[in-house]
Design a protein around this motif. Structure first.
Motif, PDB file in Angstrom:
ATOM      1  N   ALA A 105      42.897  42.701  37.136  1.00  0.00           N
ATOM      2  CA  ALA A 105      42.132  43.285  36.026  1.00  0.00           C
ATOM      3  C   ALA A 105      43.050  43.716  34.903  1.00  0.00           C
ATOM      4  CB  ALA A 105      41.330  44.480  36.510  1.00  0.00           C
ATOM      5  N   SER A 106      44.341  43.760  35.165  1.00  0.00           N
ATOM      6  CA  SER A 106      45.262  44.193  34.117  1.00  0.00           C
ATOM      7  C   SER A 106      46.419  43.230  34.035  1.00  0.00           C
ATOM      8  CB  SER A 106      45.737  45.610  34.392  1.00  0.00           C
ATOM      9  OG  SER A 106      46.199  45.736  35.698  1.00  0.00           O
ATOM     10  N   GLU A 134      38.506  44.256  33.160  1.00  0.00           N
ATOM     11  CA  GLU A 134      39.633  44.940  32.505  1.00  0.00           C
ATOM     12  C   GLU A 134      39.091  46.023  31.567  1.00  0.00           C
ATOM     13  OE1 GLU A 134      42.679  42.432  30.651  1.00  0.00           O
ATOM     14  OE2 GLU A 134      42.702  43.863  29.007  1.00  0.00           O
ATOM     15  N   ARG A 135      38.051  45.654  30.834  1.00  0.00           N
ATOM     16  CA  ARG A 135      37.454  46.610  29.898  1.00  0.00           C
ATOM     17  C   ARG A 135      36.850  47.805  30.647  1.00  0.00           C
ATOM     18  NH1 ARG A 135      34.982  44.116  24.567  1.00  0.00           N
ATOM     19  NH2 ARG A 135      35.549  45.868  23.303  1.00  0.00           N
ATOM     20  N   LEU A 136      36.212  47.508  31.792  1.00  0.00           N
ATOM     21  CA  LEU A 136      35.633  48.588  32.596  1.00  0.00           C
ATOM     22  C   LEU A 136      36.712  49.501  33.153  1.00  0.00           C
ATOM     23  CD1 LEU A 136      32.801  47.009  34.803  1.00  0.00           C
ATOM     24  CD2 LEU A 136      32.556  48.650  32.957  1.00  0.00           C
ATOM     25  N   MET A 137      37.814  48.886  33.609  1.00  0.00           N
ATOM     26  CA  MET A 137      38.895  49.675  34.205  1.00  0.00           C
ATOM     27  C   MET A 137      39.607  50.555  33.176  1.00  0.00           C
ATOM     28  SD  MET A 137      39.134  49.241  37.522  1.00  0.00           S
ATOM     29  CE  MET A 137      37.415  49.616  37.376  1.00  0.00           C
ATOM     30  N   ARG A 179      33.471  36.306  37.917  1.00  0.00           N
ATOM     31  CA  ARG A 179      33.238  36.140  36.470  1.00  0.00           C
ATOM     32  C   ARG A 179      33.563  37.437  35.731  1.00  0.00           C
ATOM     33  NH1 ARG A 179      27.869  34.372  34.744  1.00  0.00           N
ATOM     34  NH2 ARG A 179      28.950  34.063  32.791  1.00  0.00           N
ATOM     35  N   GLU A 180      33.213  38.556  36.338  1.00  0.00           N
ATOM     36  CA  GLU A 180      33.513  39.862  35.735  1.00  0.00           C
ATOM     37  C   GLU A 180      35.030  39.966  35.493  1.00  0.00           C
ATOM     38  OE1 GLU A 180      31.005  42.946  36.065  1.00  0.00           O
ATOM     39  OE2 GLU A 180      32.307  43.629  34.486  1.00  0.00           O
ATOM     40  N   GLN A 223      36.235  36.844  32.849  1.00  0.00           N
ATOM     41  CA  GLN A 223      35.855  36.959  31.436  1.00  0.00           C
ATOM     42  C   GLN A 223      36.408  38.236  30.798  1.00  0.00           C
ATOM     43  OE1 GLN A 223      31.582  36.683  31.507  1.00  0.00           O
ATOM     44  NE2 GLN A 223      31.287  38.725  32.315  1.00  0.00           N
ATOM     45  N   GLY A 224      37.143  39.016  31.576  1.00  0.00           N
ATOM     46  CA  GLY A 224      37.853  40.169  31.011  1.00  0.00           C
ATOM     47  C   GLY A 224      37.048  41.456  30.953  1.00  0.00           C
ATOM     48  N   THR A 225      35.783  41.408  31.423  1.00  0.00           N
ATOM     49  CA  THR A 225      34.975  42.630  31.347  1.00  0.00           C
ATOM     50  C   THR A 225      35.416  43.661  32.390  1.00  0.00           C
ATOM     51  OG1 THR A 225      33.338  41.344  32.558  1.00  0.00           O
ATOM     52  CG2 THR A 225      32.895  41.749  30.242  1.00  0.00           C
TER      53      THR A 225
END
Lengths: 243, 252
Positions: free
Chosen positions: A242-243, A81-84, A73-74, A77-79
């Protein structure tokens, strides 16, 4: 300790606590499963023999599933990517998840152990705290395996397919239902690379033969090694998708 | 040295390329973005806008060429200089709006509880989500989620903001509100890079580039781009089509 790991662990814990339905299921599902399994045993001696294996298996199964789906889910839902894109490192994410889920997996495993011993009445010889320490190592490996495996799934359907692929063979080849030595030689080799084999062997030694953690040092070392290797693998492949 | 860095543009892209297997998403692209302006990346879907933003934020590494952010090569060290708002809402749906913003504030190094609390409140007030701060993200409307997502990107007050289609799916009123935030942020000295495929967004930018097939086909202020068509009543849409046809003619 990676600097942002605790922040990520705190967020994982907060997220699960706010999801009340999941919280109830985390407590209820192992109770129902252990209750059914326990009721199906014909006599106490079978229960005593199977109990350590069931405790190890359910801990592995639930921890793997919970972490795998959550991490998926992480990603979806794109989170992630945001973390990376932020200053956190990949190790922060893996260790953060490990700590966060560890708490819930430990709660689950405690429920399983207490239910097996005090409700189903399974007899055991070793010390309870040593059983817990050994269980925590099994859980740690299951959490990092869940993160690593989720990297190869794009949705929940795919993640669920990993259960028969990764968990079921371990149930049949870890010596839970029949001794490993009775299987064909190539399967005996396969069982040697499965963490559950060492989990079941170690926990049986503690619970049935009264062994201490030093006595099961080899099994413990293998499980710790497995956790380290899967952590490194998970951190290495974390950016996939993630990207 | 520090002076030299501060004098450099917010973003310098020099001949950067990136491809997903055979598909050239960004093709020998060069551009410079001065500090303190809103800069638009305009183009149709598949023009390479999102890939360019991912290259700028450091999620992707260029196959060739170089990228500098505020005078430094992109790396983990430049991550705290950037506020990134991805195309998806990218929020934790079980957490409240405030918990989401607070989490990203911590991740970006706001460790002092009092200071962080104040910045979280400021940014939630800015995007007008303070009254709904305790609501779970899953219970918020699409527009509200966009605002919380923007707040997550803004909370550490970065000098450079990379916003990937921030106004997509917003109603006209909220779109105007977003542009009010953006104008306020550039007024405070921040540089904003905004990707969009709507010419309404383009008209709000201080400067912009038109992108197509991973390259920049034209750049300038909205007025300069319109004037290039030599038609007095030309819109930015006319200007975009003009540059596409111009490019096609040159290729032919």
């Amino acid at each position: 300790m990676p600097s942002h790991a605790l922040t990520i662990a705190g967020r994982v814990i907060r997220q699960l606590i706010r999801d009340r339905r999941t919280m109830v299921l985390i407590i209820l599902v192992p109770l129902v499963m252990m209750g059914l399994i326990g009721a199906s045993f014909p006599d106490e001696s079978v229960l005593d023999y199977i109990a350590p294996a069931m405790i190890a298996t359910l801990a592995l199964f639930f921890s793997f599933l919970l972490t795998g789906i959550s991490f998926l889910r992480e990603r979806s839902q794109g989170t992630l990517e945001r973390l990376m894109a932020s200053p956190v490192t990949r190790l922060d994410v893996v260790v953060g998840y490990l700590f966060g889920f560890f708490l819930f997996a430990l709660a689950q495993t405690s429920i399983i152990i207490f239910f097996t011993i005090y409700v189903l009445g399974a007899n055991f010889m070793g010390e309870l705290w040593q059983i817990f320490i050994f269980q925590t190592v099994i859980i740690a490996g299951a959490v990092t395996l869940g993160i690593f495996t989720s990297t190869f799934a794009r949705n929940e359907f795919q993640m669920v397919q990993f259960i028969p692929l990764i968990i079921t063979p371990q149930i049949f080849m870890a010596g839970i239902l029949w001794p490993v030595e009775q299987m064909p030689e190539y399967l005996q080799w396969l069982s040697k690379i499965m963490p559950l084999t060492y989990g079941v062997e170690g926990l049986r030694d503690i619970m049935l033969a009264g062994a201490n953690l030093l006595d099961v040092g080899f099994e413990l070392a293998v499980l710790i090694g497995f956790t380290i290797v899967t952590s490194i693998l998970a951190a290495t492949v974390l950016r996939r998708g993630a990207s | 040295m520090a002076q030299e860095k501060s004098a450099r543009p917010a973003v310098e892209v020099d001949n950067a390329s990136f491809n997903y297997r055979e598909i050239k998403a960004v093709d020998r692209l060069s551009l410079q973005v001065p500090r303190g302006i809103s800069f638009g990346l305009l183009g149709p879907n598949g023009a390479g806008k999102t890939t360019l933003i991912k290259l700028l934020v450091g999620l992707l590494k260029p196959k060739s060429g170089s990228i500098r952010i505020l005078g430094e090569a992109t790396s983990r060290k430049t991550a705290h200089l950037i506020g990134y708002m991805p195309q998806l809402h990218s929020l934790y749906s079980e957490l409240s709006a405030m918990q989401n913003v607070d989490f990203f504030a911590r991740i970006y190094g706001l460790s002092d509880k009092k200071e962080r609390g104040q910045k979280v409140e400021d940014v939630l007030r800015l995007v007008e989500m303070w009254p709904r701060r305790k609501d779970s993200v899953m219970n918020l409307s699409g527009g509200m989620r966009q605002r919380v997502s923007l707040a997550c990107a803004l909370v550490h007050r970065p000098p450079l903001l990379l916003l990937d289609e921030p106004t997509v799916g917003l109603d006209p009123e909220l779109r105007v509100t977003f542009w009010d935030y953006f104008t306020r942020l550039t007024g405070e000295g921040a540089t904003l890079i905004i990707s969009s495929h709507t010419m309404d967004d383009a008209a709000h930018c201080d400067s912009l580039v038109f992108m197509r097939a991973g390259t920049v086909i034209a750049g300038g202020t909205p007025d300069e781009l319109k004037q290039a068509t030599a038609k007095p009543e030309a819109t930015l849409e006319d200007a975009f089509l003009y540059f596409i046809h111009l490019g096609d003619k040159q290729h032919a």
